[in-house]
Each structure stands twice: as structure tokens, then as C-alpha cells.
Motif scaffolding. Structure first.
Motif, PDB file in Angstrom:
ATOM      1  N   THR A   5       0.803  -1.211   0.000  1.00 54.10           N
ATOM      2  CA  THR A   5       0.000   0.000   0.000  1.00 54.10           C
ATOM      3  C   THR A   5       0.834   1.257   0.000  1.00 54.10           C
ATOM      4  OG1 THR A   5      -0.091   0.016   2.404  1.00 54.10           O
ATOM      5  CG2 THR A   5      -1.867  -1.152   1.258  1.00 54.10           C
ATOM      6  N   ASP A  77      -7.948  -1.310   2.533  1.00 49.67           N
ATOM      7  CA  ASP A  77      -7.142  -2.466   2.143  1.00 49.67           C
ATOM      8  C   ASP A  77      -7.973  -3.487   1.368  1.00 49.67           C
ATOM      9  OD1 ASP A  77      -4.831  -1.499   3.225  1.00 49.67           O
ATOM     10  OD2 ASP A  77      -4.956  -2.649   5.085  1.00 49.67           O
ATOM     11  N   ARG A 198      -4.520  -4.909  -0.101  1.00 48.92           N
ATOM     12  CA  ARG A 198      -3.909  -5.847   0.847  1.00 48.92           C
ATOM     13  C   ARG A 198      -5.033  -6.577   1.555  1.00 48.92           C
ATOM     14  NH1 ARG A 198      -1.538  -5.238   6.445  1.00 48.92           N
ATOM     15  NH2 ARG A 198      -2.369  -3.114   6.427  1.00 48.92           N
TER      16      ARG A 198
END
Length: 512
Positions: A5, A77, A198
Motif C-alpha cells: 500500500t 485495504d 492488501r
């Protein structure tokens, strides 16, 4: 090792347009925390609400936003930071339009809940994006830009809301978000960089406990004044739920695995100290904003527009401070700037303890400018230093906690000064009234008619006593905030000096 990220590019294309788009969305969301306040009295008739129930228009938004703010990191995420930001802008803009079209209190509350849910992620994501698209040596300037929107928005909100309500209709308080939201969405969709997602599991239990703690606390703080605080069973229930939620969440955070907020984030001393500082800033910023408009209206008979004009220099002071400190933070120790800012804020609050109903607007304007300068000096270096030693992949979670703690500080600050104002006004009124007696020779000197028992003279005397009691109560609140500000200054010693800007990349690599 580079985290999925983390953005590492120093030359981000269209950085200026990205910043403009992000800040438009941020200001739009921040304005809505205060812009609707002045429109509440005019909403009651159209929505079929009472003075007691119309406050749910504010409560529903605040509680919904507070509950959704901590989960911003997980959502970004899971679905993508860019995608979440765009969805938040769309959702916030659409629900703003629906709020403006509301036909009853129930419909307004439902739309305000969704507006709060969609808007919760905008502020923390905007802070994260500005840190990501700027190299470390430009973080101070980026936080100056972001802080200007965060701090000036609540100041101009009541003025803009009052003007829209008086000139057009209360519904335009919400309709005004449509053009701003469209421009912010188009700019963000065109230029925001895509960031790798993520995947991580969702800690539903942790989220539920934190939501219970935050939601119950916000309900308690927002409803307390209406139900006479701890004389009401509702407040005790909300206090119990809040304490239970926070306690269970803390134990879960310390002992659980894969919690939706990584406990490692709290090992960074700068970030934790920054949370304490931003809590204090939240108290001072919005508590004083909550006090000044009714003071100007009730004691100085200012209209909504004039009140906004008198408070506008405060925002000007903040803007000037932001511009200067964005550059100063690169060459001056940020800790010194924080202490200097708190010092100026304390000076302004000390000036405010000298207010009187007989003065003109000059002391209010001067103290407002000084306070704006001081809060600006605190906010920018604090936002920079709090994230300076934090690994980049923690930024979104950290920014959501930063916003949450600031908002909780604001709610607690407003509740404290409101309770003190009400209580002290009664005490001061009783103390001053005790001197209004036919046996007091001074009364005969000031008003012989009142000493003789003339009803008109006694009524005038009562108005004077009430005004003085109210002014003394405001001064007591200003003194309390001054003490809180001075007490926060030693915390600057806990901040660590971040690595020099030139060594930014090396510091980030070491953090990883």
C-alpha cells in the motif's frame, strides 16, 4: 521492503489537481459537521419535529461517522484506497441531496445516518493520500493544506449555513454539496493513483466492541444536556455500554490476533503522543466554536451573519499560520512550533477571560486571530510529527484513529463547557442576586427605583444580573480551556525529533 500500500514515487503526476480534488471533498465533509446547526430551528416546522427531537439530525450523523471512522483502514485495504474514496464521495453527495429532499424527521435521520457512514472515510483517506503523494520533505506543506480545510471548515460552517438558510432555504445547506461533490469526484477519479490492495480478514468482534464504545460515548455526549445528564437512566446505560465496549476492545487488541487495528501502531511514541495532543486540540477548537456564537447572539445581540463576520478573522489567522508553518516545519524543530502554538492559544484564552458585555467586537476579533495563529502552529507540525516515524503501511489506520480521537475530543470538550456554562450560570446568578436587596445601600445609589420595589426597575436589574452571570460563566469556561492548554504543553517533551527530510527515504526503509 516496499509494502503493497506504500507509494514510493516522488514525482506524482498532477499532484496539484489531486490535492485540489481531495481538499474539496474534505472541506465538503467537514463543513457538514457544523453547517446544519444554525438551520435546525427552521427545519422543525417542515419536518414536523419538536425542539427536543430535531437534535437527532445532528446526533445521527455524529454517531454514524464515529462508528465507521476506525474501520477505514480495513475497508481501504479490502476494496482499494482510491475506490473507497470515490465511493465515499458519491455516497456522501447522494445522501446530502436526499437530506435536502427529506419530508419528515424520520427520513432526515435515516439519510443523515447514511451521510455519516459514507463521509467517515473522507477525512482520514484525504490525509493518507496527501502523505502518500508527497515526498517526506513536503509533508509539512501537505499537512498545512489538509489542516487548513479541517480547521477552517467548522469556523465558516455556521456562517455559510446561516446565510443559505436566510437567503434561500434550509434545504440548500445540503444541496450545496452537489456541485462540490461532483467536481471532487471527477478530479479524484481522473488523477488519483491506484494502490495495490492488501487482503486481510475482518475482525468483526473487535469492530463491534469499538463501535459499541464509540457509539455509546457519542450518544451520551450528544444527548446528555437534553436529558439532564446523570439524572437520566439513558445516560447511565450509555456510559456503561461505552466503558464495556472500550474495555473489551482494549483487552481484545492486546491479546487477540489479526485485529482490524494492529496493536503495533501504538508502539510509536510520536503517534500516541500525537493522539493525546489532537484530543486537546479537538477540545479547544470546537469547544470555543460552540461557545462564541451563542455568546455573541445572547449577550451582544449579533445576527447570524454578523456573528460569522466577527469570527471570520479567526479563520484568517489559521490560514496565515498554516501557510507559514508549512514552510517553517522544514527548518524549525516541530516540537518548538507545537509549544509556541499552545502558548499563543493560551494567551488568546487569557484575553478571552477579560471579555465583558460592555466591550465592542475588537477584543473578540484580536483574540480570535491569535487563537487561529496558535492552533495552526500546533496542528500542522503535530500532524507531521505524529506520522513521521510511523511505517507507511500504517498510515490509513493511523489517520482514521487521528480523526476519531479529534472528533471525540471535540464532543467531550463541547459537553464539558456546556455543562459548566449551565451550572455556573445558576451559581453566578444566585450569588449576584443576593446583593439585590432593599437593605443594600449600594442598590439605592445605582437604582433608587429598584430599592423602592418598582417592578420595571427590578426587571431591568434582573436582566443586568442575568447578563453578568452569563458572561462570568463564559469566562469560567475560557479559564478551564486555558488550563487544559497549559497542561498539554509538557507533552511536547515526549515527541521524538523525526529524521531530517534529506534522510526521509532511508528512514522509511529502516522503518520497514
Amino acid at each position: 521492503m516496499t509494502h503493497p500500500t506504500e507509494t514510493t514515487q516522488r514525482d506524482v503526476p498532477h499532484r496539484g489537481l489531486i490535492t485540489l480534488s481531495i481538499m474539496l471533498a474534505t472541506i465538503m465533509q467537514v463543513l457538514d459537521t457544523t453547517i446544519a446547526n444554525v438551520a435546525l430551528p427552521t427545519m422543525t416546522g417542515d419536518l414536523g419535529a419538536s425542539i427536543d427531537t430535531i437534535t437527532w439530525v445532528l446526533t445521527s450523523y455524529i454517531v454514524a461517522a464515529a462508528i465507521m471512522t476506525p474501520v477505514t483502514g480495513w475497508l481501504s485495504d479490502r476494496f482499494g484506497r482510491r475506490e473507497l474514496f470515490l465511493a465515499s464521495i458519491v455516497g456522501f453527495t447522494v445522501t446530502s441531496m436526499l437530506c435536502g429532499l427529506s419530508w419528515s424527521l424520520e427520513s432526515m435521520v435515516v439519510f443523515r445516518i447514511f451521510q455519516g457512514l459514507f463521509g467517515a472515510a473522507i477525512v482520514p483517506l484525504s490525509q493518507t493520500f496527501l502523505l502518500d503523494i508527497n515526498p517526506k520533505e513536503r509533508h509539512g506543506q501537505a499537512m498545512a493544506m489538509w489542516g487548513a480545510g479541517i480547521m477552517v471548515g467548522p469556523i465558516i460552517g455556521p456562517t455559510l449555513g446561516g446565510w443559505l438558510t436566510e437567503s434561500l432555504n434550509w434545504r440548500w445547506v445540503f444541496f450545496i454539496n452537489l456541485p462540490v461533490g461532483i467536481i471532487a469526484f471527477l478530479g479524484s477519479a481522473a488523477y488519483l493513483p491506484r494502490i495495490a490492495r492488501r487482503l486481510r480478514g475482518f475482525d468483526f468482534f473487535g469492530f463491534a466492541m469499538l463501535s459499541l464504545g464509540v457509539g455509546a460515548l457519542q450518544m451520551m455526549l450528544d444527548r446528555g444536556a437534553e436529558v439532564d445528564w446523570f439524572s437520566a437512566v439513558e445516560i447511565w446505560i450509555e456510559l456503561g455500554l461505552s466503558l464495556t465496549g472500550f474495555w473489551v476492545f482494549t483487552i481484545h487488541l492486546l491479546t487477540g490476533e489479526d485485529t482490524f487495528i494492529d496493536a503495533a501502531i501504538f508502539r510509536d511514541r510520536n503517534f500516541v503522543t500525537g493522539l493525546v495532543f489532537i484530543f486537546v486540540v479537538g477540545i479547544i477548537l470546537l469547544a470555543s466554536l460552540a461557545l462564541l456564537p451563542p455568546m455573541l447572539s445572547n449577550l451582544f445581540n449579533h445576527s447570524t451573519i454578523l456573528t460569522g463576520l466577527v469570527m471570520a478573522p479567526r479563520g484568517v489567522g489559521t490560514m496565515i499560520s498554516m501557510i507559514l508553518v508549512g514552510r517553517l516545519v522544514r527548518v524549525v524543530d516541530a516540537r518548538l512550533l507545537v509549544v509556541a502554538g499552545l502558548g499563543l492559544t493560551a494567551v488568546s484564552l487569557h484575553m478571552m477571560t477579560g471579555f465583558s458585555p460592555q466591550m465592542d467586537d475588537r477584543p473578540i476579533i484580536v483574540s480570535g486571530i491569535i487563537q487561529g495563529l496558535g492552533l495552526g502552529l500546533v496542528f500542522v507540525p503535530l500532524s507531521t510529527v505524529a506520522f513521521a516515524t510511523l511505517p507507511p503501511h500504517f498510515r490509513t489506520d493511523a489517520a482514521s484513529l487521528f480523526s476519531l480521537v479529534r472528533n471525540i475530543g471535540s464532543s467531550i470538550g463541547i459537553s464539558i463547557v456546556t455543562v459548566m456554562l449551565t451550572h455556573n450560570m445558576q451559581v453566578n446568578h444566585n450569588d449576584l442576586s443576593a446583593a439585590i436587596s432593599p437593605f443594600n445601600p449600594v442598590l439605592g445609589t445605582v437604582s433608587p427605583a429598584a430599592q423602592a420595589g418598582d417592578p420595571v426597575a427590578l426587571s431591568i436589574m434582573e436582566q443586568l444580573v442575568a447578563a453578568q452571570a452569563l458572561m462570568i460563566s463564559y469566562i469560567d469556561d475560557f479559564k478551564l480551556m486555558m488550563v487544559i492548554t497549559l497542561a498539554a504543553m509538557p507533552l511536547a517533551l515526549l515527541l521524538r525529533k523525526p529524521a531530517p527530510a534529506m534522510a526521509g527515504a532511508h528512514a522509511a526503509a529502516q522503518a520497514e
